[in-house]
Design a protein around this motif. Sequence first.
Motif, PDB file in Angstrom:
ATOM      1  N   ALA A 153       0.626  -1.357   0.133  1.00 11.19           N
ATOM      2  CA  ALA A 153      -0.025  -0.052   0.048  1.00 11.19           C
ATOM      3  C   ALA A 153       0.938   1.168  -0.100  1.00 11.19           C
ATOM      4  N   GLY A 157       1.575   1.262  -3.958  1.00 10.95           N
ATOM      5  CA  GLY A 157       0.498   1.809  -4.303  1.00 10.95           C
ATOM      6  C   GLY A 157       0.688   3.374  -4.431  1.00 10.95           C
ATOM      7  N   GLN A 158       1.797   4.232  -3.882  1.00 10.33           N
ATOM      8  CA  GLN A 158       2.065   5.190  -4.084  1.00 10.33           C
ATOM      9  C   GLN A 158       2.882   5.605  -5.528  1.00 10.33           C
ATOM     10  N   TRP A 161       0.292   5.171  -8.261  1.00  7.35           N
ATOM     11  CA  TRP A 161      -0.381   6.203  -8.555  1.00  7.35           C
ATOM     12  C   TRP A 161       0.378   7.438  -9.076  1.00  7.35           C
TER      13      TRP A 161
END
Length: 342
Positions: A153, A157-158, A161
């Motif tokens: 995450a 995830g960063q 994104w």
Amino acid sequence: MRETLASSSTSSDSSSTPPIESAWIDAHERLSDRWKSSAVSTQSAIPIAISRVNQVDAGRLDIEMSAMLKEQMVKVFSVMKPGLLFQYEAELDAFLEFLIWRFSIWVDKPTPGNALMNLRYRDERAMETRGKIRTGLEGPGLTVSQKLWYCVATVGGQYIWTRLQSFSAFRQWGDSEQRSVARRAWLLVQRIEGFYKAASFTNLLVFLYTGRYRNLIERAIQARLVYGSPHMNRAVSFEYMNRQLVWNEFSEMLLLLLPLLNSSSMKNIFRPFSKDNSSGSAGDDTLCPICQANPTIVYLALPCQHRYCYYCLRTRCAATPSFRCSRCNDPVVAMQRYGGSV
């Protein structure tokens, strides 16, 4: 009479006989279960208060640590081709976040910010299933699955994104002239971002009220920050933080006010208090009092007749209608070329 005595003796003998062993065992089990349930209900719900300031400061310290590592990494690659590291900035950030996660959370150690704030992660799911009396600080650390999900995450995830946003901006998905598929993908990205921001804001309000779970990732994997040691003080003192906050606010105030101040006006205000008040008249009158150079296009300030550079005098008079002479402090009402007319 004899029958009465016989009946009373038989009743006393029957009442004095002890109960059977199974009755004692049943009573013990029934009472022990009630005692355990009452003890758990009264002791297991002891609330603990973890400072919200410590938790927020720990997150900020982790961000600063990552920024320091990134700065050192950029200095290492400063001799390489300019702009090369900028293309892989997202990969560099993900790599630094992975290093922090690998040598802190993965090995059951606190992050640098958590260590300074005397905090550690605890598996809150395991604490909910336990029924024993606890003080609120003990408890197991994160499981392997929680650590992996935390890495996915925060790091993955960063990174995904950031790359998705840069790719969509480069491909101009938000342009109205693009095809409908790209436009819909751009709208979907914007909606996801808006939903995430709204959920993060809601989580922040809940965190400020309850003091649990700073962000959505911690809430999703049930990783709560608790004190690592109950007898350890803050590593960052309030005195240092207050001094830092005061200096930051003072510097921001100066950055706001300095562009609004006129240097020549401030100089004229403090001129009477200066020690070299008479140095202007005693100096070389052939030099421009503003740039202290020999004027190429000489102009005179009227009515005091002091010499200036044309550009220096013109800009000062245009910037300040009530400009005063830098030598005599008299108001300048006009300007005249040296040897000519007004």
